[in-house]
Enzyme design. Structure first.
Site, PDB file in Angstrom:
ATOM      1  N   ASP A   1      38.515 -13.959 -10.402  1.00  0.00           N
ATOM      2  CA  ASP A   1      39.612 -13.072 -10.794  1.00  0.00           C
ATOM      3  C   ASP A   1      40.815 -13.366  -9.905  1.00  0.00           C
ATOM      4  O   ASP A   1      40.729 -13.281  -8.673  1.00  0.00           O
ATOM      5  CB  ASP A   1      39.198 -11.604 -10.655  1.00  0.00           C
ATOM      6  CG  ASP A   1      38.123 -11.214 -11.660  1.00  0.00           C
ATOM      7  OD1 ASP A   1      38.293 -11.522 -12.846  1.00  0.00           O
ATOM      8  OD2 ASP A   1      37.115 -10.609 -11.243  1.00  0.00           O
TER       9      ASP A   1
ATOM     10  N   LYS B   1      34.653 -39.557  16.217  1.00  0.00           N
ATOM     11  CA  LYS B   1      33.501 -38.790  16.704  1.00  0.00           C
ATOM     12  C   LYS B   1      33.224 -39.222  18.137  1.00  0.00           C
ATOM     13  O   LYS B   1      32.977 -40.399  18.401  1.00  0.00           O
ATOM     14  CB  LYS B   1      32.274 -39.023  15.819  1.00  0.00           C
ATOM     15  CG  LYS B   1      31.129 -38.084  16.142  1.00  0.00           C
ATOM     16  CD  LYS B   1      29.985 -38.258  15.162  1.00  0.00           C
ATOM     17  CE  LYS B   1      28.940 -37.153  15.356  1.00  0.00           C
ATOM     18  NZ  LYS B   1      28.488 -37.012  16.737  1.00  0.00           N
TER      19      LYS B   1
ATOM     20  N   HIS C   1       8.498   2.845   0.814  1.00  0.00           N
ATOM     21  CA  HIS C   1       9.674   2.741   1.680  1.00  0.00           C
ATOM     22  C   HIS C   1      10.710   3.753   1.218  1.00  0.00           C
ATOM     23  O   HIS C   1      10.897   3.951   0.010  1.00  0.00           O
ATOM     24  CB  HIS C   1      10.289   1.337   1.615  1.00  0.00           C
ATOM     25  CG  HIS C   1       9.398   0.258   2.131  1.00  0.00           C
ATOM     26  ND1 HIS C   1       9.543  -1.070   1.786  1.00  0.00           N
ATOM     27  CD2 HIS C   1       8.326   0.296   2.954  1.00  0.00           C
ATOM     28  CE1 HIS C   1       8.633  -1.787   2.392  1.00  0.00           C
ATOM     29  NE2 HIS C   1       7.870  -0.974   3.108  1.00  0.00           N
TER      30      HIS C   1
ATOM     31  N   LYS D   1       0.805  -1.218   0.000  1.00  0.00           N
ATOM     32  CA  LYS D   1       0.000   0.000   0.000  1.00  0.00           C
ATOM     33  C   LYS D   1       0.834   1.262   0.000  1.00  0.00           C
ATOM     34  O   LYS D   1       0.389   2.300  -0.488  1.00  0.00           O
ATOM     35  CB  LYS D   1      -0.919   0.016   1.236  1.00  0.00           C
ATOM     36  CG  LYS D   1      -1.934  -1.108   1.299  1.00  0.00           C
ATOM     37  CD  LYS D   1      -2.822  -0.972   2.523  1.00  0.00           C
ATOM     38  CE  LYS D   1      -2.025  -1.106   3.814  1.00  0.00           C
ATOM     39  NZ  LYS D   1      -2.877  -0.983   5.019  1.00  0.00           N
TER      40      LYS D   1
END
Length: 841
Positions: free
Chosen positions: A368, A551, A181, A178
């Protein structure tokens, strides 16, 4: 997905994405389909991504179209592809794992999820996942009943005058809903609270200037006939619809940047996605100055420049005198955020030469590669990136020399400018020069902060003298077979605590390495653990590139040593210090203050970590009870990483460098152990783990840096048995010996729609466990089910509880309907919050 749903797998960039139901209508008012929504986000990506890059994304999904139910989603679902970047934000009661939209595949995946609206805050994550200061300020002009866009424009014009008076340049965006911003870029020097306060004062000033039109308070009762200036979206916890995001309204309208001239025209209206795409093709991103400013926050200053194009053209005619003349001639510093220094380059005579590899999302994505040489960055474009296989060379196309300042550049080059697209640093550091034959051959050893040490050669494809400013720019980049010697392994044995102490020479070398690390500016309480990703399928990992560790079956902890005092924090930031007083021994065994990563374990009679035994120590904090539990069940701290040592931040160093630092500064013994890497390849490590009765193996990429607060594929966990963390949402009464008490627990895993029911567990308990569980859950009763859906038989006699406690189960497999088959209770996980729980595949 229903049996008749259509599924198509497409290649987006280098990612395969399954698209389903592309002919489903998501906007009935216009007949716009899901396929058209996906196509919109694919086309808008080059302009949209710079505005959402590095920001946590909250999604609003309309799986059945805008006339159906909307799902508000913050957490990254467990069904998300493992290549979606994400960061974790620690909230007061839970952690949330937010996805990051940094590339086209992620944006397309979100569109496939029917995430029509994407919302982001005004701040970005930093390199290690920390929250940076805001890089923009936003005012949301929201019209109440009886007013519309025309009145919002009047307020916007008044706000523009105030913002310009503060030295800010605002840009308008029609919100797609509506209102309007207003965005203005910031330099990142002020905090979120300060920006929010300024926005509030701006709103109150507008209300004072236009009392009959503007409202600055949050009162909904007073909004009729006024434009509410919502300043609260500058709060660090609030979000705003992202520029170029669709809206979930009756038509596919978009949050679209506009010009100030447009706002003054009659017939101003919200724009649809087709209109936005046409405008972008014709005019580019009208909001690009805000994105460019945001991406430049925290980067090296680009220097001052007199933007006289005539001078630049004259410089270009004298390339022999100024190696940056070509670079300048291709760039207008008034239009690009790239550094464009005025002066000719001067050769730096001190220090080690630097390199940078930048990822460049432009018309054609590439990398690059730049080497500091003779006062400039000599540059090549790598269409396929840096080679990792000595048997496969990659093309390297020489480009113009770049200024040294470009080595720190990250930002967005506007569409239409030379090299238009987003530039980010992939790796940087120093290099050792072995050979530089101008226009023919370059051999260097890179010392990268992200990807470690490697030796590369650049070879011109056709002879001498044609590699610079000529017609032939093509080179080859080659990873040599002879690579620098890798740093020694942490130890030779496979037993816990078997690491040997390094030699004095190694210690001196490691001290030099630590001294070369960046000083730490992160408080220990802001540190977060890096998380491993569950491996799937057959893994083929080269031991030269990957380390393998056992682990350990315990509780993850970050241990901070300061002046001999040790504090312990769990993954979800609970203070564990008082629970494990014997681990104060780390203060004596750590040679320097630091932050160490490890696992708290309790060992059984065979010396294996036992999660069941560790339950005896969890949650015990009263001194007398702690001492009694300590005598029954002593614990050990198994250290496997270090984030900070002697005031230096080590998280940007590779795994191997961090492990050497750890074994250098910690003397294992007593309750403190530094388990070594496993011998051999992954298969050998997995077999050894199984033979020793351990939980599995974690594979860690040797070149990987420590990614704080997020799950990464640089660490892969391989488990022998399927286990799953679960949220307890209820219980059912028992029968027989358990009559009158708890018979089984009802379990869930968070999903996009809420807590998803995954089954119940009734085995693996000791009688003492059930008594303790009954006491805990009795304090958390609630009247209604916390689950999205529960089968009627399981819900019939259920007692519901608040879903705040996390446990863990072992199970055989997942059933076709998403239930746990044959689950067995392992124990509580007080180190985890419900928001930490994800469905293990």
């Amino acid at each position: 997905m229903s049996p008749v749903a259509r599924k198509t797998t497409v290649l987006v960039g280098d990612r395969r994405i399954a698209l389903t139901n592309t002919d489903k209508v998501l906007y009935p008012g216009t007949g716009t389909t899901k396929g058209q929504v996906i196509a919109y986000y694919e086309r808008v990506a080059p302009w949209m991504i710079p505005h959402v890059k590095d920001r946590p994304v909250t999604r609003k999904r309309w799986a059945n179209g805008v006339d159906g139910k909307v799902f508000f989603e913050k957490n990254l679902p467990d069904s998300a592809p493992d290549w979606v970047r994400h960061h974790t934000i620690a909230h007061k009661e839970h952690d949330t794992e937010y996805p990051i939209v940094d590339d086209l595949p992620t944006l397309v995946w979100m569109a496939q999820q029917a995430a029509l609206e994407l919302h982001v805050p005004q701040w970005r994550f930093g390199p290690r996942g920390g929250q940076q200061h805001p890089d923009r300020i936003v005012l949301d002009l929201d019209p109440g009943e009886g007013v519309g866009l025309r009145e919002c424009v009047e307020v916007a014009v008044a706000a523009r005058e105030l913002l310009q008076g503060m030295g800010l340049d605002p840009y308008p965006v029609t919100s797609g809903s509506k209102g309007i911003h207003l965005y203005a870029g910031l330099d990142g020097r002020v905090t979120t609270a300060q920006v929010s306060d300024v926005a509030h004062e701006l709103a109150k000033a507008l209300e004072q200037d236009l009392p009959d039109l503007v409202l600055s308070s949050m009162s909904r009762a007073e909004r009729t006939g006024k434009v509410f200036v919502d300043w609260s979206q500058n709060n660090g916890n609030k979000t705003t619809i992202a520029p170029y995001s669709l809206r979930g309204r009756d038509r596919p309208t978009v949050a679209a940047p506009r010009t100030w001239d447009e706002l003054g025209q009659r017939g101003l209206a919200q724009l649809t996605m087709d209109e936005v795409l046409d405008r972008l093709e014709a005019h580019g991103d009208l909001l690009h100055p805000v994105a460019s400013a945001a991406l430049s926050v925290g980067r090296p200053d680009s220097g001052h420049w007199d933007s006289d194009r005539t001078q630049r053209a004259n410089d270009a005619e004298r390339p022999g005198r100024d190696r940056l003349a070509t670079y300048r001639a291709k760039r207008d510093p008034s239009r690009t955020p790239e550094p464009v220094p005025v002066d000719a380059p001067s050769v730096r005579e001190d220090g080690t030469p630097t390199f940078v590899i930048q990822e460049h999302h432009a018309t054609r994505d590439h990398y690059d590669f730049r080497l500091e040489h003779d006062g400039v960055l000599v540059s090549w474009a790598l269409p396929k990136g840096e080679p990792t296989d000595p048997g496969k060379n990659h093309l390297a196309v020489m480009t113009e020399d770049h200024p040294l300042e470009y080595g720190g550049f990250e930002g967005t080059i506007p569409v239409g400018e030379y090299g238009g697209g987003t530039v980010t640093i992939w790796d940087d550091g120093t290099y050792e020069l072995e050979k530089w034959r101008e226009g023919e051959e370059v051999i260097v050893t890179l010392h990268g902060r992200t990807n470690g040490v490697r030796r590369l050669a650049l070879l011109h494809t056709r002879g001498r003298g044609k590699g610079r400013d000529g017609d032939e720019k093509n080179w080859l980049i080659h990873r040599t077979k002879d690579q620098p010697d890798r740093l020694a392994d942490a130890g030779g044995g496979t037993g816990a605590g078997g690491a040997s102490r390094p030699s004095a020479a190694t210690a001196r070398a490691e001290r030099k390495r630590i001294d070369a690390a960046a000083p730490s500016a992160t408080a220990p309480t802001d540190r977060r653990t890096m998380q491993a990703t569950l491996a799937s399928g057959a893994l083929r990992l080269d031991p030269a590139d990957w380390a393998f560790e056992m682990k350990w079956d315990g509780i993850r902890a970050l241990a901070t040593v300061r002046d001999g005092r040790v504090t312990l924090r769990s993954r979800n930031d609970n203070d564990l210090t008082d629970q494990y007083p014997e681990l104060q021994e780390l203060g004596e065994r750590a040679g320097v203050d630091g932050v160490y990563d490890g696992e708290v374990v309790a060992l059984d009679e065979r010396g294996r970590p036992s999660f069941q035994l560790l339950q005896d120590r969890m949650g015990v904090t009263k001194p007398r009870e702690v001492e009694a539990a300590r005598r029954r069940t002593p614990v050990h701290l198994l250290l496997f990483d270090v984030l900070e040592a002697d005031g230096h931040d080590l998280t940007r160093l590779g795994y191997t460098a961090r492990r050497e630092a750890l074994t250098t500064v910690v003397e294992p013994g007593g309750a403190i152990e530094v388990p070594p890497e496993a011998d051999g390849d992954l298969d050998r490590a997995v077999a050894d783990s199984a033979e020793r009765g351990l939980e599995g193996v974690v594979a860690k990429k040797r070149s990987s840096r420590y990614a704080e607060g997020r799950r990464s594929e640089a660490w892969l966990k391989v488990k022998h048995h399927a286990s799953q963390e679960v949220v307890v949402g209820g219980w059912r009464p028992g029968n027989g010996r358990r009559a009158g008490g708890i018979g089984s627990l009802l379990l869930g895993v968070p999903g996009p729609d809420g807590l998803e029911y995954v089954g119940r567990v009734g085995t693996g308990f000791r009688d003492r466990d059930l008594d303790e569980i009954a006491e805990v859950l009795g304090k958390a009763e609630r009247a209604t089910s916390p689950f999205v859906d529960v089968p009627r038989p399981d819900a019939r006699d259920a007692h519901w509880v608040r879903p705040t406690r996390v446990g863990e189960v072992e199970f055989a497999e997942w059933t076709a309907d998403g239930r746990l088959r044959q689950p067995s209770w392992r124990g509580w996980r007080p180190d985890k919050d419900p928001g930490d729980v994800v469905r293990e595949s």
